[in-house]
Design a protein around this motif. Structure first.
Motif, PDB file in Angstrom:
ATOM      1  N   LYS A 151      34.068  40.845  41.429  1.00  0.00           N
ATOM      2  CA  LYS A 151      34.148  41.633  42.672  1.00  0.00           C
ATOM      3  C   LYS A 151      34.026  40.731  43.891  1.00  0.00           C
ATOM      4  O   LYS A 151      34.750  40.877  44.864  1.00  0.00           O
ATOM      5  N   GLU A 152      33.081  39.819  43.832  1.00  0.00           N
ATOM      6  CA  GLU A 152      32.854  38.916  44.960  1.00  0.00           C
ATOM      7  C   GLU A 152      34.104  38.058  45.203  1.00  0.00           C
ATOM      8  O   GLU A 152      34.572  37.930  46.329  1.00  0.00           O
ATOM      9  N   LEU A 188      37.173  38.611  44.440  1.00  0.00           N
ATOM     10  CA  LEU A 188      38.372  39.356  44.839  1.00  0.00           C
ATOM     11  C   LEU A 188      38.160  40.193  46.103  1.00  0.00           C
ATOM     12  O   LEU A 188      39.041  40.945  46.502  1.00  0.00           O
ATOM     13  N   SER A 189      36.999  40.036  46.738  1.00  0.00           N
ATOM     14  CA  SER A 189      36.668  40.954  47.837  1.00  0.00           C
ATOM     15  C   SER A 189      37.528  40.744  49.075  1.00  0.00           C
ATOM     16  O   SER A 189      37.554  41.593  49.954  1.00  0.00           O
ATOM     17  N   ASN A 216      40.789  40.552  48.917  1.00  0.00           N
ATOM     18  CA  ASN A 216      42.121  41.093  48.628  1.00  0.00           C
ATOM     19  C   ASN A 216      42.059  42.615  48.612  1.00  0.00           C
ATOM     20  O   ASN A 216      41.246  43.193  47.887  1.00  0.00           O
ATOM     21  N   LEU A 217      42.935  43.247  49.376  1.00  0.00           N
ATOM     22  CA  LEU A 217      42.976  44.707  49.376  1.00  0.00           C
ATOM     23  C   LEU A 217      44.038  45.204  48.400  1.00  0.00           C
ATOM     24  O   LEU A 217      45.124  44.648  48.307  1.00  0.00           O
ATOM     25  N   CYS A 218      43.687  46.273  47.685  1.00  0.00           N
ATOM     26  CA  CYS A 218      44.655  46.969  46.843  1.00  0.00           C
ATOM     27  C   CYS A 218      44.481  48.450  47.141  1.00  0.00           C
ATOM     28  O   CYS A 218      43.361  48.953  47.134  1.00  0.00           O
ATOM     29  N   GLY A 246      42.167  51.111  42.934  1.00  0.00           N
ATOM     30  CA  GLY A 246      40.715  51.229  43.005  1.00  0.00           C
ATOM     31  C   GLY A 246      40.045  50.025  42.360  1.00  0.00           C
ATOM     32  O   GLY A 246      38.860  50.073  42.039  1.00  0.00           O
ATOM     33  N   TYR A 247      40.815  48.978  42.148  1.00  0.00           N
ATOM     34  CA  TYR A 247      40.343  47.661  41.662  1.00  0.00           C
ATOM     35  C   TYR A 247      39.897  47.654  40.201  1.00  0.00           C
ATOM     36  O   TYR A 247      39.754  46.576  39.602  1.00  0.00           O
ATOM     37  N   ILE A 248      39.660  48.802  39.610  1.00  0.00           N
ATOM     38  CA  ILE A 248      39.009  48.810  38.295  1.00  0.00           C
ATOM     39  C   ILE A 248      39.892  48.178  37.216  1.00  0.00           C
ATOM     40  O   ILE A 248      39.434  47.343  36.438  1.00  0.00           O
ATOM     41  N   LYS A 249      41.162  48.568  37.196  1.00  0.00           N
ATOM     42  CA  LYS A 249      42.066  47.964  36.206  1.00  0.00           C
ATOM     43  C   LYS A 249      42.214  46.459  36.467  1.00  0.00           C
ATOM     44  O   LYS A 249      42.458  45.685  35.544  1.00  0.00           O
ATOM     45  N   TYR A 260      39.744  44.462  37.617  1.00  0.00           N
ATOM     46  CA  TYR A 260      38.557  43.823  37.002  1.00  0.00           C
ATOM     47  C   TYR A 260      38.773  43.699  35.493  1.00  0.00           C
ATOM     48  O   TYR A 260      38.486  42.675  34.879  1.00  0.00           O
ATOM     49  N   GLU A 261      39.242  44.787  34.903  1.00  0.00           N
ATOM     50  CA  GLU A 261      39.410  44.800  33.444  1.00  0.00           C
ATOM     51  C   GLU A 261      40.436  43.760  32.994  1.00  0.00           C
ATOM     52  O   GLU A 261      40.256  43.094  31.972  1.00  0.00           O
TER      53      GLU A 261
END
Lengths: 821, 176
Positions: free
Chosen positions: B133-134, B136-137, B139-141, B145-148, B150-151
């Motif tokens: 998270k830190e 990639l913080s 970068n906006l998407c 919702g960023y979850i995929k 992270y995965e």
């Protein structure tokens, strides 16, 4: 393995789909365009470069409301490298997305109506030269009084922002009444009246809008554009440019995010076409991020008053809903948005009597339009927060209260919306269990809280935007004798995976691999019409069209193979690139051989499929907004931490249940749910499109830095439950997911804030200032609330009265004579 | 034509492992040089003001916003863009997992995320969710919702460490 069948289409519906041995549908395949997107190969509109291409810039008004006295383009024209400069005179024909509001000009002709309204466009050899030329255009304005709010629009009749509409600066008023309201409120044990405000916000797609136009020596025009609705752009260009529709080709490039923001025909699209026609060269325009904020068409700010009567058990006896929309300077989808703020209140809980009054105002701001959830997140926020208050008043558990009064599946609502499958109960049960709701609600320490809310959304609008009797979606399928399959459809992939849905469904029916299918979409020359990527219509409508086309192709192949193998057609199954005898699987042919047999028998193999939604049971004026072939359902619980010192709200986790009917691809459904929660979180806590009313109605922060949206740091954990309550109208039972899961998030967060610190913030975004103001009010013994004080008093038109189905109504307006007698 | 574009700069740098020579107007940003003068359209832009992370590329292995770097500043240095991530052997593990998990919805922010994630995994092969998270913080998407994302990063990291890993069932089908 089951024998050949019709794959759950239509009547086979609900149970049918689940019994099948599905090979593709319901499986987590990657998207057909995923690798292109991860290797930089996908060509977005701004990635298109043509030989001798010119670059365009639009000069935008810096006055929010003014008469154009004079435009002097001579200096710009004289600049070396400039090839054309156009103004409103060059494009005198108006256009607009809805037939009832054709109020836009590509370049303003006499008046500018908001800061950012374009007045001139230039085409030059490069972007720098175009920018320089743009700044050499001199415009003389005569300032007009500005209209900056709903209240001002209602109070100030002159000057008018638009010369049409209800009267003064009121664009539209609606008044619908279903059932006997007096009887409904008389039957109530408890009546609540609340006011809410939902601030406007914008789509903020990462891709700035871009378009490339090429008018060729054969007098044919091609426009590549980042649009969700190539068909509507095609129609608008035909009207404005005076070219035959057959000479215009619109290609929607893959959208780098849409969310509704690329659903109108845009002035920059028209301008580059005209510039290309004048110069005979390709012309590109790419908007700056600031310009994207001025395009807007985003969430309407809506002020609401909700009066609801309930019995002691929380069952609703009547609901009276008023909404006031700040529409900005143009119509856009606004008339539809207005109706949508009153349409879907009835599809989650039983509302036996219902009245809706809606008003849309014109103001000197960028036009509002459809954003994810189109017109329904605002009333859903009001409705779900009010229900939470009602549960509190009645000392009922808000989850249990909702569960007891759900709309019945396959029923008709008071406002004549036909409900299909309805999995909301299961959604609530799953999240209540998963979140440990019963041990948290009212039981967490001060500063921590949980809140619940539900919602529903349409799976495609029941009616097209312009009146016609044709299908809403068409698919053509071409089968190559070497086994290749080509799917053509006018649908536009905006990242939701619509190209993949076409491939998955065709692959399922024909027993082939989705990656063997060539998908050709969103090209008005090559693909049959699909109305566009809006109203969460694509999976259901293009899915059904693709299913029909694929089933027709399979029938041709089946007959040819059955004849060759001397087998009954019913014995044939399609799987693993083969067509074979289910009783004796070794007997069969490859898929390619099956195509050869069919082509030998019938000639070139191509089939079509199309989809038209069922007719709406409502026949009254205004019944066109709300009906859908199916409704998706969502329920969410938010767990929050509220810092009572700073007012800062942190959403730690959201549990969400979504009734998807049937996942065509569960992994993509999960992505849509998570993305919906994310966008809802932004709307709940921070996103707002606001203006400095006393400083020339200038946008407060037209930049990605200052328009706050959630980063990885603000995004919460999401626990998702997919409920599959198949709907007979969906392909394989599928319903929508692109928009619905956003809807319950904002009210769930607001309700959780109340559970955490005992104050109501009756508006979004729920910023720290508002939380602190409510906490201060509570400490001073005032109502523990932050929110609007009331709504304007306006004269509403006579209601259009419709007897409800329970009252024996037939969906038609009651004759006025009868009303007054 | 505008005055400032007449005199072109002429430089050499390493781009995706190959030496390139390019001439461009000296005021151009690396983003513009990549897209307009080298025809590498994989690098996208969302604001051109350093606000969104969309145009991120690697400069000497460190992520930079190419809209804020002058093209001239890359002289003699090494630039990696999304086009350089895949090799003849196949996609980079991050590209594969982003594609396979649905971490790219509209795909517009994806190149920027991929390169920043690559930088992260080069420095930290086994990052925690918080570290991802830190990293990639910036970068906006707007889609995922960023979850995929992270995965996808976690899955690629595991595979790059040599582990046989798949997405957790709940990430694909939801919770039971």
């Amino acid at each position: 393995m089951t024998s050949s069948n019709n794959n759950g289409h239509g009547n086979n519906g609900a149970g049918g789909a689940r019994e099948k041995d599905l090979k593709v549908v319901g499986k987590p395949f990657r998207k057909v365009d995923a690798r292109a997107k991860c290797t930089g190969q996908t060509k977005f509109a701004d990635d298109i470069v043509l030989p001798r291409m010119l670059f365009a810039k639009l000069l935008r008004a810096h006055e929010p409301h003014a008469r154009i006295v004079k435009i002097d383009t001579s200096k710009a024209r004289a600049l070396p490298g400039v090839h054309a400069v156009i103004t409103g005179e060059d494009l005198p024909t108006s256009y607009g997305i809805l037939p009832v509001s054709q109020d836009e000009h590509a370049l303003c002709t006499d008046r500018v109506r908001f800061i950012g309204d374009p007045v001139a466009a230039v085409a030059a050899v490069d972007e720098d030269t175009a920018f320089e030329a743009m700044n050499l255009i001199e415009v003389e304005y005569e300032k007009l009084q500005t209209i900056t709010s709903i209240e001002e629009a209602i109070m100030i009749d002159e000057p008018r922002v638009q010369d049409y509409g209800e009267s003064g600066n009121v664009h539209k008023k609606v008044h619908l009444e279903f059932g006997d309201m007096d009887e409904g409120f008389a039957a109530a044990d408890h009546i609540r009246e609340d006011t809410f405000f939902y601030e406007g916000n914008t789509h903020l797609p990462m891709e700035q809008h871009a378009s490339v136009a090429h008018f060729d020596p054969d007098n044919k025009l091609t426009l590549w554009s980042s649009t969700q609705t190539p068909h509507y752009v095609h129609r608008a260009l035909t009207k404005v440019l005076g070219l035959p529709a057959a000479h215009i080709r619109v290609i929607a490039t893959p959208n780098g995010g849409g969310f509704g923001g690329k659903s109108d025909p845009f002035n920059h699209e028209v301008a580059v076409c005209k510039l290309s026609m004048i110069t005979g060269r390709p012309v590109k325009v790419t908007l700056t991020r600031e310009e994207v904020f001025y395009c807007h068409r985003g969430r309407h700010p809506v002020l609401m008053h909700v009066k609801t009567g309930v019995k002691r058990d929380g069952s609703i006896t009547a609901m009276d809903f008023q909404s006031f929309l700040d529409g900005g300077a143009y119509g856009s989808y606004g008339v539809a948005s207005t109706f949508y703020t009153g349409a879907l209140q009835t599809v989650t809980y039983d509302v036996p009597r219902y009245r809706f009054r809606g008003l849309r105002a014109f103001t000197n701001k960028p036009p509002c339009g459809p954003k994810r959830g189109h017109g329904t997140p605002q009333p859903r926020f009001g409705l779900e927060v009010q229900l939470d208050k009602i549960a509190d008043d009645l000392k009922l558990d808000p989850a249990e209260m909702r569960l007891k009064h759900l709309v019945k599946p396959y029923s008709l609502t008071a406002n004549y919306l036909r409900i299909g499958s309805m999995g909301l109960g299961k959604c609530i049960e799953k999240i209540v269990e998963g979140s440990d709701w019963k041990n948290k609600f009212h039981k967490l320490p001060y500063g921590k809280g949980v809140g619940l809310a539900c919602s529903s959304y349409i799976c495609g609008a029941g009616l097209p935007i312009y009146w016609n009797n044709m299908p809403h979606s068409g698919v053509q399928l071409g089968l190559d004798r070497q086994g290749g399959v080509r799917v053509q459809c006018g649908s536009t992939d905006i990242g939701q995976g619509s190209d993949s849905v076409l491939a998955y469904i065709v692959a399922e029916v024909l027993g082939i691999d989705p990656f063997d299918i060539r998908v050709v979409t969103a090209d008005t020359d090559l693909t049959p019409v699909d109305l566009g990527s809006y109203s969460s219509r694509v999976t259901l409508m293009t899915g059904n069209a693709a299913l029909q086309a694929a089933e027709r192709a399979r029938e041709l192949l089946s007959k040819a193979v059955a004849e060759k193998l001397s087998l009954p057609v019913e014995n044939l199954s399609f799987a693993d690139h083969r067509v074979f005898d289910v009783e004796n699987p070794e007997t069969g042919v490859t898929f390619a051989e099956a195509v050869v047999l069919a082509e030998s028998k019938y000639g070139t193999i191509g089939t079509v499929g199309s989809y038209t939604p069922p007719r709406s049971p409502g026949k009254f004026k205004g019944a066109g907004v709300g009906p859908s072939p199916a409704y998706s359902y969502s329920a969410a619980i938010a767990e929050v931490d509220v810092d009572a010192e700073t007012g800062f709200v942190t959403v730690e986790r959201v549990w969400i249940g979504h009734d998807i009917g049937q996942s065509i691809n569960p992994m993509l459904v999960m992505g849509q749910v998570e993305g919906g929660v994310y966008m809802g979180l932004g709307e709940a806590l921070m996103e707002e499109m606001t203006y400095r009313a006393n400083r020339n109605v200038v946008h407060k922060f037209p930049s990605l830095l200052e328009y706050k949206s959630p980063t990885t740091h603000e995004m919460c954990d999401v626990k998702t439950y997919l409920i599959e309550d198949a709907d007979p109208n969906g392909p394989f039972g599928a319903k929508e997911v692109g928009q619905g899961p956003l809807l319950p998030v904002m009210p769930a967060v607001a309700n959780a804030v109340y559970d955490a610190v005992g104050v109501r913030v009756d508006e979004v975004p729920i910023t720290p200032e508002k939380v602190l103001a409510a906490l201060r009010a509570k400490a001073q013994g005032k109502p523990a609330r932050f929110g609007p004080k009331g709504v304007p008093t306006v004269e509403w038109p006579e209601p259009l009265k419709v007897a409800t189905p329970a009252e024996g109504g037939d969906g038609r307006e009651m004759p006025r004579v009868a009303i007054h007698s | 034509m505008s005055e400032r574009t007449k005199q072109k700069a002429h430089i050499e740098f390493t781009l995706n492992g190959e030496t390139v020579e390019v001439a461009f107007a000296p005021h151009k940003t690396l983003l513009e040089v990549l897209r307009e003068d080298l025809n590498l359209m994989g690098t996208k832009h969302g604001c051109e003001l350093g606000e969104c992370g969309t145009c991120a590329v690697l400069l000497n292995g460190r992520s930079v916003l190419s809209c804020l770097v002058l093209g001239l500043d890359t002289e003699g240095r090494s630039v990696e863009t999304v086009e350089g991530m895949a090799s003849a052997a196949g996609l980079h593990p991050l590209q594969e997992t982003f594609a396979d998990t649905g971490a790219a919805q509209c795909g517009y922010c994806t190149p920027g995320f991929l390169l920043v994630a690559k930088e992260l995994l080069a420095a930290n092969p086994d990052p925690t969710r918080e570290e991802i998270k830190e990293a990639l913080s910036g970068n906006l998407c707007r889609c995922t919702g960023y979850i995929k994302i992270y995965e996808a990063v976690e899955l690629a990291a595991a595979r790059m460490r040599g582990e046989e890993a798949e997405l957790p069932r709940a990430a694909v089908y939801g919770l039971d």
